[in-house]
Design a protein around this motif. Structure first.
Motif, PDB file in Angstrom:
ATOM      1  N   GLU A  53      38.829  73.831  49.483  1.00  0.00           N
ATOM      2  CA  GLU A  53      40.076  74.171  50.173  1.00  0.00           C
ATOM      3  C   GLU A  53      40.581  72.999  51.005  1.00  0.00           C
ATOM      4  OE1 GLU A  53      42.153  76.724  50.175  1.00  0.00           O
ATOM      5  OE2 GLU A  53      41.074  78.159  48.938  1.00  0.00           O
ATOM      6  N   LEU A  54      39.686  72.293  51.649  1.00  0.00           N
ATOM      7  CA  LEU A  54      40.057  71.100  52.420  1.00  0.00           C
ATOM      8  C   LEU A  54      40.802  70.116  51.533  1.00  0.00           C
ATOM      9  CD1 LEU A  54      39.806  69.176  54.919  1.00  0.00           C
ATOM     10  CD2 LEU A  54      37.639  68.424  53.909  1.00  0.00           C
ATOM     11  N   HIS A  55      40.243  69.836  50.366  1.00  0.00           N
ATOM     12  CA  HIS A  55      40.866  68.872  49.458  1.00  0.00           C
ATOM     13  C   HIS A  55      42.194  69.397  48.914  1.00  0.00           C
ATOM     14  CE1 HIS A  55      41.308  66.410  45.743  1.00  0.00           C
ATOM     15  NE2 HIS A  55      41.052  65.482  46.636  1.00  0.00           N
ATOM     16  N   GLU A  56      42.233  70.677  48.548  1.00  0.00           N
ATOM     17  CA  GLU A  56      43.472  71.261  48.027  1.00  0.00           C
ATOM     18  C   GLU A  56      44.594  71.240  49.061  1.00  0.00           C
ATOM     19  OE1 GLU A  56      41.394  74.494  44.987  1.00  0.00           O
ATOM     20  OE2 GLU A  56      42.625  75.229  46.643  1.00  0.00           O
ATOM     21  N   GLU A  57      44.261  71.494  50.311  1.00  0.00           N
ATOM     22  CA  GLU A  57      45.293  71.609  51.343  1.00  0.00           C
ATOM     23  C   GLU A  57      45.684  70.283  51.970  1.00  0.00           C
ATOM     24  OE1 GLU A  57      44.058  74.586  54.164  1.00  0.00           O
ATOM     25  OE2 GLU A  57      44.610  76.209  52.789  1.00  0.00           O
ATOM     26  N   THR A  58      44.768  69.298  51.990  1.00  0.00           N
ATOM     27  CA  THR A  58      45.047  68.059  52.726  1.00  0.00           C
ATOM     28  C   THR A  58      44.834  66.780  51.928  1.00  0.00           C
ATOM     29  OG1 THR A  58      42.796  67.749  53.574  1.00  0.00           O
ATOM     30  CG2 THR A  58      44.261  69.202  54.842  1.00  0.00           C
ATOM     31  N   GLY A  59      44.178  66.859  50.777  1.00  0.00           N
ATOM     32  CA  GLY A  59      43.846  65.659  50.017  1.00  0.00           C
ATOM     33  C   GLY A  59      42.631  64.922  50.547  1.00  0.00           C
ATOM     34  N   VAL A  60      42.072  65.384  51.650  1.00  0.00           N
ATOM     35  CA  VAL A  60      40.903  64.743  52.252  1.00  0.00           C
ATOM     36  C   VAL A  60      39.638  65.252  51.559  1.00  0.00           C
ATOM     37  CG1 VAL A  60      39.524  64.593  54.370  1.00  0.00           C
ATOM     38  CG2 VAL A  60      42.011  64.322  54.460  1.00  0.00           C
ATOM     39  N   GLN A  61      38.714  64.337  51.313  1.00  0.00           N
ATOM     40  CA  GLN A  61      37.419  64.708  50.755  1.00  0.00           C
ATOM     41  C   GLN A  61      36.362  64.610  51.846  1.00  0.00           C
ATOM     42  OE1 GLN A  61      36.650  62.280  47.326  1.00  0.00           O
ATOM     43  NE2 GLN A  61      38.193  63.309  46.103  1.00  0.00           N
ATOM     44  N   ALA A  62      35.509  65.634  51.891  1.00  0.00           N
ATOM     45  CA  ALA A  62      34.426  65.667  52.871  1.00  0.00           C
ATOM     46  C   ALA A  62      33.253  66.416  52.265  1.00  0.00           C
ATOM     47  CB  ALA A  62      34.880  66.345  54.156  1.00  0.00           C
ATOM     48  N   ASP A  63      32.071  66.091  52.754  1.00  0.00           N
ATOM     49  CA  ASP A  63      30.858  66.775  52.314  1.00  0.00           C
ATOM     50  C   ASP A  63      30.523  67.894  53.293  1.00  0.00           C
ATOM     51  OD1 ASP A  63      30.409  65.115  50.090  1.00  0.00           O
ATOM     52  OD2 ASP A  63      29.353  63.643  51.328  1.00  0.00           O
ATOM     53  N   PRO A  64      30.352  69.120  52.785  1.00  0.00           N
ATOM     54  CA  PRO A  64      29.940  70.200  53.668  1.00  0.00           C
ATOM     55  C   PRO A  64      28.491  69.983  54.098  1.00  0.00           C
ATOM     56  CG  PRO A  64      30.024  70.967  51.395  1.00  0.00           C
ATOM     57  CD  PRO A  64      30.530  69.552  51.400  1.00  0.00           C
ATOM     58  N   VAL A  65      28.237  70.088  55.399  1.00  0.00           N
ATOM     59  CA  VAL A  65      26.919  69.793  55.946  1.00  0.00           C
ATOM     60  C   VAL A  65      26.159  71.067  56.301  1.00  0.00           C
ATOM     61  CG1 VAL A  65      25.699  68.664  57.848  1.00  0.00           C
ATOM     62  CG2 VAL A  65      27.706  67.592  56.845  1.00  0.00           C
ATOM     63  N   ASP A  66      26.832  71.977  57.018  1.00  0.00           N
ATOM     64  CA  ASP A  66      26.115  73.136  57.527  1.00  0.00           C
ATOM     65  C   ASP A  66      27.098  74.224  57.939  1.00  0.00           C
ATOM     66  OD1 ASP A  66      23.933  74.652  58.345  1.00  0.00           O
ATOM     67  OD2 ASP A  66      23.595  73.527  60.193  1.00  0.00           O
ATOM     68  N   TYR A  67      26.580  75.448  57.936  1.00  0.00           N
ATOM     69  CA  TYR A  67      27.348  76.559  58.475  1.00  0.00           C
ATOM     70  C   TYR A  67      27.345  76.458  59.992  1.00  0.00           C
ATOM     71  CZ  TYR A  67      26.901  78.625  53.821  1.00  0.00           C
ATOM     72  OH  TYR A  67      26.965  78.853  52.481  1.00  0.00           O
ATOM     73  N   LEU A  68      28.497  76.683  60.609  1.00  0.00           N
ATOM     74  CA  LEU A  68      28.601  76.642  62.063  1.00  0.00           C
ATOM     75  C   LEU A  68      28.477  78.036  62.660  1.00  0.00           C
ATOM     76  CD1 LEU A  68      31.500  74.072  62.421  1.00  0.00           C
ATOM     77  CD2 LEU A  68      29.105  73.736  63.080  1.00  0.00           C
ATOM     78  N   THR A  69      29.345  78.936  62.248  1.00  0.00           N
ATOM     79  CA  THR A  69      29.353  80.310  62.756  1.00  0.00           C
ATOM     80  C   THR A  69      30.313  81.118  61.902  1.00  0.00           C
ATOM     81  OG1 THR A  69      29.478  81.667  64.754  1.00  0.00           O
ATOM     82  CG2 THR A  69      31.226  80.022  64.455  1.00  0.00           C
ATOM     83  N   ASN A  70      30.373  82.399  62.171  1.00  0.00           N
ATOM     84  CA  ASN A  70      31.309  83.306  61.491  1.00  0.00           C
ATOM     85  C   ASN A  70      32.194  83.970  62.532  1.00  0.00           C
ATOM     86  OD1 ASN A  70      29.955  82.939  58.993  1.00  0.00           O
ATOM     87  ND2 ASN A  70      28.438  84.447  59.615  1.00  0.00           N
ATOM     88  N   TYR A  71      33.433  84.231  62.147  1.00  0.00           N
ATOM     89  CA  TYR A  71      34.366  84.950  63.007  1.00  0.00           C
ATOM     90  C   TYR A  71      34.984  86.093  62.219  1.00  0.00           C
ATOM     91  CZ  TYR A  71      34.397  80.950  66.201  1.00  0.00           C
ATOM     92  OH  TYR A  71      34.048  79.947  67.081  1.00  0.00           O
ATOM     93  N   ASP A  72      35.027  87.264  62.811  1.00  0.00           N
ATOM     94  CA  ASP A  72      35.802  88.361  62.245  1.00  0.00           C
ATOM     95  C   ASP A  72      37.222  88.227  62.753  1.00  0.00           C
ATOM     96  OD1 ASP A  72      34.143  90.279  60.676  1.00  0.00           O
ATOM     97  OD2 ASP A  72      32.935  90.253  62.509  1.00  0.00           O
ATOM     98  N   LEU A  73      38.165  88.245  61.856  1.00  0.00           N
ATOM     99  CA  LEU A  73      39.579  88.205  62.211  1.00  0.00           C
ATOM    100  C   LEU A  73      40.189  89.524  61.757  1.00  0.00           C
ATOM    101  CD1 LEU A  73      42.134  86.735  63.178  1.00  0.00           C
ATOM    102  CD2 LEU A  73      42.353  85.798  60.878  1.00  0.00           C
ATOM    103  N   LEU A  74      40.486  90.365  62.716  1.00  0.00           N
ATOM    104  CA  LEU A  74      41.090  91.664  62.427  1.00  0.00           C
ATOM    105  C   LEU A  74      42.481  91.715  63.033  1.00  0.00           C
ATOM    106  CD1 LEU A  74      37.797  92.414  63.158  1.00  0.00           C
ATOM    107  CD2 LEU A  74      38.670  94.430  62.019  1.00  0.00           C
TER     108      LEU A  74
END
Length: 139
Positions: A53-74
């Motif tokens: 999604e990062l690349h699709e939305e911004t053209g930037v390439q990055a390596d995913p390193v780790d999960y940070l946290t989760n948020y519920d958005l209601l």
């Protein structure tokens, strides 16, 4: 909308004292700055989805390193009924290459100095500062 929560992954990229933010075109949070991201596809990990999604939305390439946290958005309507439910997975990513260019679901994408984001002067989605700070402790 179905009554099943939707899973989304958001990419937190910090590089050279800056954080990459994207301005959303669509709801939730249209017109707000936040981390690039989107839906996790069937059979795809949230780590892989964040990088894609990062690349699709911004053209930037990055390596995913780790999960940070989760948020519920209601989101609720005026009667208090839940209208949308997302579970957002924050993913810390290390910058590889690219210059931010808005594409796909965003109208703008830019690097912002960490201190500017901390100053909270931009119209930002909820928890952007908290998630950035968490990434700073992990990267």
């Amino acid at each position: 909308m179905s009554q099943t929560p939707l899973l989304g992954a958001i990419a937190v990229v910090i590089h050279d004292g800056n954080v990459l933010l994207a301005k959303r075109k669509k709801q939730p949070d249209a017109g707000m700055w936040g981390f690039p991201g989107g839906h996790v596809e069937w059979g795809e990990t949230a780590l892989a989805a964040a990088a894609r999604e990062l690349h699709e939305e911004t053209g930037v390439q990055a390596d995913p390193v780790d999960y940070l946290t989760n948020y519920d958005l209601l989101r609720t309507d005026d009667r208090g009924q839940v209208t949308t439910h997302f579970l957002l997975v924050g993913v810390a990513c290390t910058f590889v290459k690219g210059t931010p260019i808005a594409a796909d679901d965003v109208s703008d994408a830019q690097w912002f100095p960490i201190e500017e984001v901390r100053a909270n002067t931009l119209p930002m989605s909820a928890r952007v500062i908290d998630l950035m700070e968490l990434a700073l402790t992990r990267l």
